[in-house]
Design a protein around this motif. Structure first.
Motif, PDB file in Angstrom:
ATOM      1  N   ALA A  97      37.327  42.931  44.519  1.00  0.00           N
ATOM      2  CA  ALA A  97      36.364  43.742  45.257  1.00  0.00           C
ATOM      3  C   ALA A  97      35.012  43.050  45.312  1.00  0.00           C
ATOM      4  CB  ALA A  97      36.228  45.114  44.604  1.00  0.00           C
ATOM      5  N   ALA A  98      34.266  43.353  46.363  1.00  0.00           N
ATOM      6  CA  ALA A  98      32.933  42.782  46.549  1.00  0.00           C
ATOM      7  C   ALA A  98      31.882  43.888  46.526  1.00  0.00           C
ATOM      8  CB  ALA A  98      32.859  42.026  47.866  1.00  0.00           C
ATOM      9  N   ASN A  99      30.854  43.645  45.771  1.00  0.00           N
ATOM     10  CA  ASN A  99      29.703  44.540  45.704  1.00  0.00           C
ATOM     11  C   ASN A  99      28.750  44.201  46.851  1.00  0.00           C
ATOM     12  OD1 ASN A  99      27.516  46.098  44.922  1.00  0.00           O
ATOM     13  ND2 ASN A  99      27.491  45.373  42.816  1.00  0.00           N
ATOM     14  N   ILE A 100      28.107  45.194  47.414  1.00  0.00           N
ATOM     15  CA  ILE A 100      27.120  44.903  48.455  1.00  0.00           C
ATOM     16  C   ILE A 100      25.931  44.156  47.853  1.00  0.00           C
ATOM     17  CG2 ILE A 100      25.444  45.946  50.001  1.00  0.00           C
ATOM     18  CD1 ILE A 100      27.390  48.154  50.554  1.00  0.00           C
ATOM     19  N   PHE A 101      25.632  44.460  46.604  1.00  0.00           N
ATOM     20  CA  PHE A 101      24.493  43.859  45.919  1.00  0.00           C
ATOM     21  C   PHE A 101      24.945  42.838  44.877  1.00  0.00           C
ATOM     22  CE2 PHE A 101      21.824  46.698  48.078  1.00  0.00           C
ATOM     23  CZ  PHE A 101      22.401  47.950  48.047  1.00  0.00           C
ATOM     24  N   ASP A 102      23.967  42.214  44.253  1.00  0.00           N
ATOM     25  CA  ASP A 102      24.271  41.167  43.287  1.00  0.00           C
ATOM     26  C   ASP A 102      23.975  41.650  41.869  1.00  0.00           C
ATOM     27  OD1 ASP A 102      23.191  37.718  42.732  1.00  0.00           O
ATOM     28  OD2 ASP A 102      25.062  38.751  42.252  1.00  0.00           O
ATOM     29  N   TYR A 103      24.766  42.607  41.419  1.00  0.00           N
ATOM     30  CA  TYR A 103      24.664  43.029  40.025  1.00  0.00           C
ATOM     31  C   TYR A 103      26.073  43.321  39.514  1.00  0.00           C
ATOM     32  CZ  TYR A 103      25.241  47.908  41.560  1.00  0.00           C
ATOM     33  OH  TYR A 103      25.724  49.083  42.100  1.00  0.00           O
ATOM     34  N   LEU A 104      26.216  43.380  38.219  1.00  0.00           N
ATOM     35  CA  LEU A 104      27.527  43.492  37.591  1.00  0.00           C
ATOM     36  C   LEU A 104      27.987  44.947  37.551  1.00  0.00           C
ATOM     37  CD1 LEU A 104      26.896  40.933  34.717  1.00  0.00           C
ATOM     38  CD2 LEU A 104      28.147  40.567  36.845  1.00  0.00           C
ATOM     39  N   ALA A 105      28.562  45.371  38.641  1.00  0.00           N
ATOM     40  CA  ALA A 105      29.019  46.757  38.772  1.00  0.00           C
ATOM     41  C   ALA A 105      30.301  46.990  37.984  1.00  0.00           C
ATOM     42  CB  ALA A 105      29.257  47.080  40.238  1.00  0.00           C
ATOM     43  N   THR A 106      30.432  48.190  37.433  1.00  0.00           N
ATOM     44  CA  THR A 106      31.625  48.533  36.661  1.00  0.00           C
ATOM     45  C   THR A 106      32.384  49.723  37.250  1.00  0.00           C
ATOM     46  OG1 THR A 106      30.351  49.951  35.187  1.00  0.00           O
ATOM     47  CG2 THR A 106      30.628  47.649  34.519  1.00  0.00           C
ATOM     48  N   SER A 107      31.768  50.457  38.146  1.00  0.00           N
ATOM     49  CA  SER A 107      32.441  51.602  38.744  1.00  0.00           C
ATOM     50  C   SER A 107      33.088  51.198  40.057  1.00  0.00           C
ATOM     51  CB  SER A 107      31.452  52.726  39.004  1.00  0.00           C
ATOM     52  OG  SER A 107      32.036  53.714  39.828  1.00  0.00           O
ATOM     53  N   PRO A 108      34.299  51.690  40.326  1.00  0.00           N
ATOM     54  CA  PRO A 108      34.926  51.390  41.618  1.00  0.00           C
ATOM     55  C   PRO A 108      34.066  51.826  42.802  1.00  0.00           C
ATOM     56  CG  PRO A 108      36.533  52.327  40.116  1.00  0.00           C
ATOM     57  CD  PRO A 108      35.202  52.443  39.443  1.00  0.00           C
ATOM     58  N   TYR A 109      33.245  52.858  42.598  1.00  0.00           N
ATOM     59  CA  TYR A 109      32.432  53.375  43.694  1.00  0.00           C
ATOM     60  C   TYR A 109      31.288  52.435  44.074  1.00  0.00           C
ATOM     61  CZ  TYR A 109      34.981  57.590  42.533  1.00  0.00           C
ATOM     62  OH  TYR A 109      35.977  58.481  42.280  1.00  0.00           O
ATOM     63  N   GLU A 110      31.038  51.440  43.248  1.00  0.00           N
ATOM     64  CA  GLU A 110      29.964  50.494  43.529  1.00  0.00           C
ATOM     65  C   GLU A 110      30.434  49.298  44.359  1.00  0.00           C
ATOM     66  OE1 GLU A 110      29.098  50.391  39.147  1.00  0.00           O
ATOM     67  OE2 GLU A 110      27.022  50.459  39.853  1.00  0.00           O
ATOM     68  N   TYR A 111      31.700  49.266  44.657  1.00  0.00           N
ATOM     69  CA  TYR A 111      32.256  48.153  45.428  1.00  0.00           C
ATOM     70  C   TYR A 111      32.546  48.588  46.859  1.00  0.00           C
ATOM     71  CZ  TYR A 111      32.654  45.548  41.107  1.00  0.00           C
ATOM     72  OH  TYR A 111      32.368  44.890  39.941  1.00  0.00           O
ATOM     73  N   ALA A 112      32.156  47.737  47.815  1.00  0.00           N
ATOM     74  CA  ALA A 112      32.245  48.108  49.229  1.00  0.00           C
ATOM     75  C   ALA A 112      33.465  47.520  49.924  1.00  0.00           C
ATOM     76  CB  ALA A 112      30.987  47.660  49.953  1.00  0.00           C
ATOM     77  N   TYR A 113      33.926  46.384  49.463  1.00  0.00           N
ATOM     78  CA  TYR A 113      35.050  45.704  50.106  1.00  0.00           C
ATOM     79  C   TYR A 113      36.171  45.516  49.080  1.00  0.00           C
ATOM     80  CZ  TYR A 113      31.427  44.510  53.489  1.00  0.00           C
ATOM     81  OH  TYR A 113      30.402  44.564  54.393  1.00  0.00           O
ATOM     82  N   TRP A 114      37.398  45.717  49.559  1.00  0.00           N
ATOM     83  CA  TRP A 114      38.555  45.679  48.662  1.00  0.00           C
ATOM     84  C   TRP A 114      39.678  44.860  49.256  1.00  0.00           C
ATOM     85  CZ3 TRP A 114      38.718  48.049  43.872  1.00  0.00           C
ATOM     86  CH2 TRP A 114      37.665  48.930  43.581  1.00  0.00           C
ATOM     87  N   GLY A 115      40.423  44.207  48.370  1.00  0.00           N
ATOM     88  CA  GLY A 115      41.653  43.581  48.787  1.00  0.00           C
ATOM     89  C   GLY A 115      42.795  44.581  48.721  1.00  0.00           C
ATOM     90  N   GLN A 116      43.985  44.121  49.048  1.00  0.00           N
ATOM     91  CA  GLN A 116      45.139  45.010  49.090  1.00  0.00           C
ATOM     92  C   GLN A 116      45.815  45.143  47.719  1.00  0.00           C
ATOM     93  OE1 GLN A 116      45.282  41.858  49.822  1.00  0.00           O
ATOM     94  NE2 GLN A 116      47.138  41.147  48.781  1.00  0.00           N
ATOM     95  N   GLY A 117      45.463  44.277  46.807  1.00  0.00           N
ATOM     96  CA  GLY A 117      46.000  44.342  45.456  1.00  0.00           C
ATOM     97  C   GLY A 117      47.189  43.426  45.243  1.00  0.00           C
ATOM     98  N   THR A 118      47.359  43.012  43.999  1.00  0.00           N
ATOM     99  CA  THR A 118      48.511  42.206  43.614  1.00  0.00           C
ATOM    100  C   THR A 118      49.073  42.765  42.308  1.00  0.00           C
ATOM    101  OG1 THR A 118      49.307  39.950  43.209  1.00  0.00           O
ATOM    102  CG2 THR A 118      47.128  40.479  42.355  1.00  0.00           C
ATOM    103  N   GLN A 119      50.387  42.890  42.250  1.00  0.00           N
ATOM    104  CA  GLN A 119      51.039  43.518  41.102  1.00  0.00           C
ATOM    105  C   GLN A 119      51.171  42.533  39.944  1.00  0.00           C
ATOM    106  OE1 GLN A 119      52.334  46.837  40.691  1.00  0.00           O
ATOM    107  NE2 GLN A 119      52.531  46.140  38.565  1.00  0.00           N
ATOM    108  N   VAL A 120      50.772  42.985  38.785  1.00  0.00           N
ATOM    109  CA  VAL A 120      50.991  42.237  37.547  1.00  0.00           C
ATOM    110  C   VAL A 120      51.830  43.120  36.623  1.00  0.00           C
ATOM    111  CG1 VAL A 120      49.919  41.278  35.479  1.00  0.00           C
ATOM    112  CG2 VAL A 120      48.861  40.908  37.721  1.00  0.00           C
ATOM    113  N   THR A 121      52.961  42.592  36.210  1.00  0.00           N
ATOM    114  CA  THR A 121      53.847  43.322  35.308  1.00  0.00           C
ATOM    115  C   THR A 121      54.108  42.470  34.077  1.00  0.00           C
ATOM    116  OG1 THR A 121      54.925  44.420  37.175  1.00  0.00           O
ATOM    117  CG2 THR A 121      56.061  44.494  35.051  1.00  0.00           C
ATOM    118  N   VAL A 122      53.834  43.047  32.912  1.00  0.00           N
ATOM    119  CA  VAL A 122      54.021  42.338  31.658  1.00  0.00           C
ATOM    120  C   VAL A 122      55.114  43.046  30.865  1.00  0.00           C
ATOM    121  CG1 VAL A 122      52.922  41.439  29.581  1.00  0.00           C
ATOM    122  CG2 VAL A 122      51.578  41.734  31.674  1.00  0.00           C
ATOM    123  N   SER A 123      56.198  42.350  30.633  1.00  0.00           N
ATOM    124  CA  SER A 123      57.315  42.947  29.897  1.00  0.00           C
ATOM    125  C   SER A 123      57.163  42.678  28.404  1.00  0.00           C
ATOM    126  CB  SER A 123      58.635  42.390  30.409  1.00  0.00           C
ATOM    127  OG  SER A 123      58.715  40.995  30.146  1.00  0.00           O
TER     128      SER A 123
END
Length: 124
Positions: A97-123
């Motif tokens: 995800a990309a933040n509109i601003f240049d600070y270390l955001a931790t909430s999902p609501y602070e991110y404006a652009y998102w990818g589609q995601g990639t699955q990670v599975t650890v057995s």
């Protein structure tokens, strides 16, 4: 059209490593902080790691500190997440995800652009 495309996910065993990549297109994010977040089945999306535009500062969620490393290459407009010593509890869909601003955001609501995601599975 702005796109963030993640890659590098997969099925691994406990203790293995994976490197996720996030390629940006449509615009550059050289002035934006970037982040990785993850979402396990039936759970909310949670912060994993973030990095400033110049890559000089990073921040990690407690569960991944010491195991994951976020980095970026501004020349190629790519953000990475190196994941070592993977555990079954790291299993999730990982989003870039990309933040509109240049600070270390931790909430999902602070991110404006998102990818589609990639699955990670650890057995175990």
């Amino acid at each position: 059209q702005v796109q963030l495309v993640e890659s590098g996910g997969g099925l691994v065993q406990t203790g293995d490593s994976l490197r996720l990549s996030c390629a940006a297109s449509g615009r550059t994010f050289t002035s934006n902080a970037m982040g990785w977040l993850r979402q396990a089945p039936g759970k909310e999306r949670h912060f994993v790691a973030s990095i400033t535009s110049r890559g000089d500062r990073t921040y990690y969620a407690d569960p991944v500190k010491g195991r994951f490393t976020i980095s970026r290459d501004s020349a190629t407009n790519t953000v990475y997440l190196q994941m070592n010593s993977l555990k079954p509890e790291d299993t999730a869909v990982y989003y870039c995800a990309a933040n509109i601003f240049d600070y270390l955001a931790t909430s999902p609501y602070e991110y404006a652009y998102w990818g589609q995601g990639t699955q990670v599975t650890v057995s175990s």
